[in-house]
Design an enzyme around this catalytic site. Structure first.
Site, mmCIF file in Angstrom:
data_model
loop_
_atom_site.group_PDB
_atom_site.id
_atom_site.type_symbol
_atom_site.label_atom_id
_atom_site.label_comp_id
_atom_site.label_asym_id
_atom_site.label_seq_id
_atom_site.Cartn_x
_atom_site.Cartn_y
_atom_site.Cartn_z
ATOM 1 N N GLY A 149 15.704 -94.315 -0.291
ATOM 2 C CA GLY A 149 15.943 -92.893 -0.539
ATOM 3 C C GLY A 149 17.047 -92.369 0.357
ATOM 4 N N ASN A 150 17.154 -91.060 0.428
ATOM 5 C CA ASN A 150 18.146 -90.458 1.317
ATOM 6 C C ASN A 150 17.588 -89.148 1.871
ATOM 7 O OD1 ASN A 150 19.031 -88.168 -0.471
ATOM 8 N ND2 ASN A 150 19.513 -89.898 -1.805
#
Ligand code: PMT
Length: 406
Positions: free
Chosen positions: A205-206
């Site tokens: 993810g980020n």
């Protein structure tokens, strides 16, 4: 404005006298206005003024009309709740969900749009506690109007001055009538980060919080647009009046955007979409004892490129891409503007402190494909969203700027 019910909460600031002008403006525009004065407000202004203007009883205490559950009745009936002025103390109470008077209990019951017009001394406005409270309220979808910079109580001047009644009237009218410079427009916004599963509990993810996209959705709605918000996982509250579509992965976001983008006037791609995903997610949790896994990545669809390709030579939707850059902001932005074939590109420096991913504020460059560049200095994401939409409105009004992708 024709016929909305407005609940006007007045809290105890020196600008409370201007609430009478706001009430008058609302009534003149056709609104039915219920006024609640906090104890502090009653030190500055009297109920008789507001009763005379609105033709309705003014409420003060939660202990009046208990059998009628006044706080519930007022809040449910209201199309919009406006707090004018909103003092630092009232903002803190609203942010923390306190319910110690009629205004704050009504605010907890109310489910529609909330408009806040903060007013206080500069030091109070700039105090980290107030900053955090305003950020919390914005994250929940509140529209914050002002404060302006100018004379304050006594001899002081600076940021913290109550917005003028006309400015708040415009904001309320946009919410309740759909009036505004995006009225009649359909706007799609993407927000947040995607998650690409590795196994049932882990993902790639980020750090995107969704704030930038949610701020754009709220601002577009406040300017009269019909807004759909397609978002990766986010704890933020959906802005009132915005249709929300939740997705998790880049492929889900691609499918949702593909489904909707065709009928839009504007597509704003603020989401941080993962460029790569694990080629296959493990069906069961990877165990430490099995040793470090090898994760092979494959490319995700480029959602933005798909929107531009499907639009072809058509004039709509106007496509706004974002660029998360870590080097020379303008050079990276110009490269991405050309590569992506978008009409506008919003570039932010995601390596700079306090802006970009998972922050309350941002600072951006907005590049038009035909040359003009606007630098938007560091400000709350709501203010940055307003500046970006100003550029969108300019581009919408200039058909020469769209439909020439390639
Ligand atoms: O959510 P916040 O915490 O408020 O943070 C806001 C933000 C920093 C995420 C936002 O302002 C931002 O910069 N969003 C774009 C992030 C990004 O993915 O940038 P990029 O340069 O990698 O991608 C360029 C553009 O292509 C973006 O519009 C992106 O949505 C789009 N894209 C990227 C990859 C992909 N597979 N599909 C896409 O559509």
């Amino acid at each position: 404005m024709d016929g909305p019910r407005v609940l006007l909460g007045v809290s105890g600031g020196i600008g409370a006298y201007k609430a009478a002008a706001l009430a008058r403006g609302l009534v003149t525009a056709g609104a039915t206005v219920d006024v609640v004065l906090t104890r502090g407000a009653r030190e500055f202004v009297g109920a008789a003024t507001f009763e005379g203007i609105t033709g309705r009883p003014v409420r003060g205490e939660v202990w009046e009309g208990v059998a009628d559950a006044t706080h519930v009745e007022l809040a449910r009936a209201a199309d919009v709740l406006v707090v004018y002025p909103a003092t630092a103390h009232t903002l803190a109470r609203l942010a923390n969900g306190l319910a110690d008077d009629l205004l704050t209990t009504a605010a907890l019951v109310h489910r529609g749009p909330l408009v806040l017009a903060p007013a206080m001394h500069t030091e109070m406005w700039e105090h980290p506690a107030t900053t955090a409270n305003v950020a919390t309220l914005r994250d929940r979808g509140a529209l914050v109007v002002g404060p302006a910079t100018g004379p304050l109580m006594g001899v002081d001047a600076g940021p913290g001055r109550l917005a003028e009644p006309d400015e708040v009237l415009t904001a309320i009218a946009a919410i309740t009538t759909g009036a505004g410079d995006l009225a009649g427009r359909r706007v799609l916004v993407t927000a947040g980060g995607t998650r690409e599963p590795i196994d049932p509990v882990r993902y790639l993810g980020n750090r995107s919080s969704g704030r930038m996209g949610f701020a754009l959705a709220a601002a577009a709605r406040a300017r009269g647009a019909e807004v759909v918000l397609i978002t990766g996982p986010s704890a933020l509250m959906t802005p009132p009046g915005v249709e929300r579509v939740d997705v998790t992965t880049a492929r889900e976001m691609d499918a949702a955007v593909t489904d909707r983008a065709g009928g839009q006037d504007v597509v704003l791609m603020a989401a941080a979409v993962a460029d790569f995903r694990p080629d296959a997610a493990h069906a069961t949790k990877l165990r430490r004892g099995d040793g470090p896994p090898t994760v092979t990545l494959v490319a995700n669809p480029d959602v933005l490129a798909g929107v531009v390709a499907r639009r072809g030579a058509a004039a709509r939707p106007l496509v706004v891409g974002f660029a998360a850059e870590t080097g020379d902001l303008e050079a990276g932005a110009r490269r991405k503007l050309a590569e992506k074939g978008v009409d506008l590109l919003v570039a932010n420096d995601v390596a700079a402190a306090g802006v970009g991913f998972d922050t309350e504020e941002n600072a951006v460059l907005v590049l038009h494909r035909d040359g003009p560049v606007r630098a938007v200095p560091r400000a709350a994401k709501a203010a940055v969203a307003t500046a970006i939409l100003d550029e969108v409105v300019t581009a919408l009004g200039d058909p020469g700027r769209v439909g020439t992708s390639g």
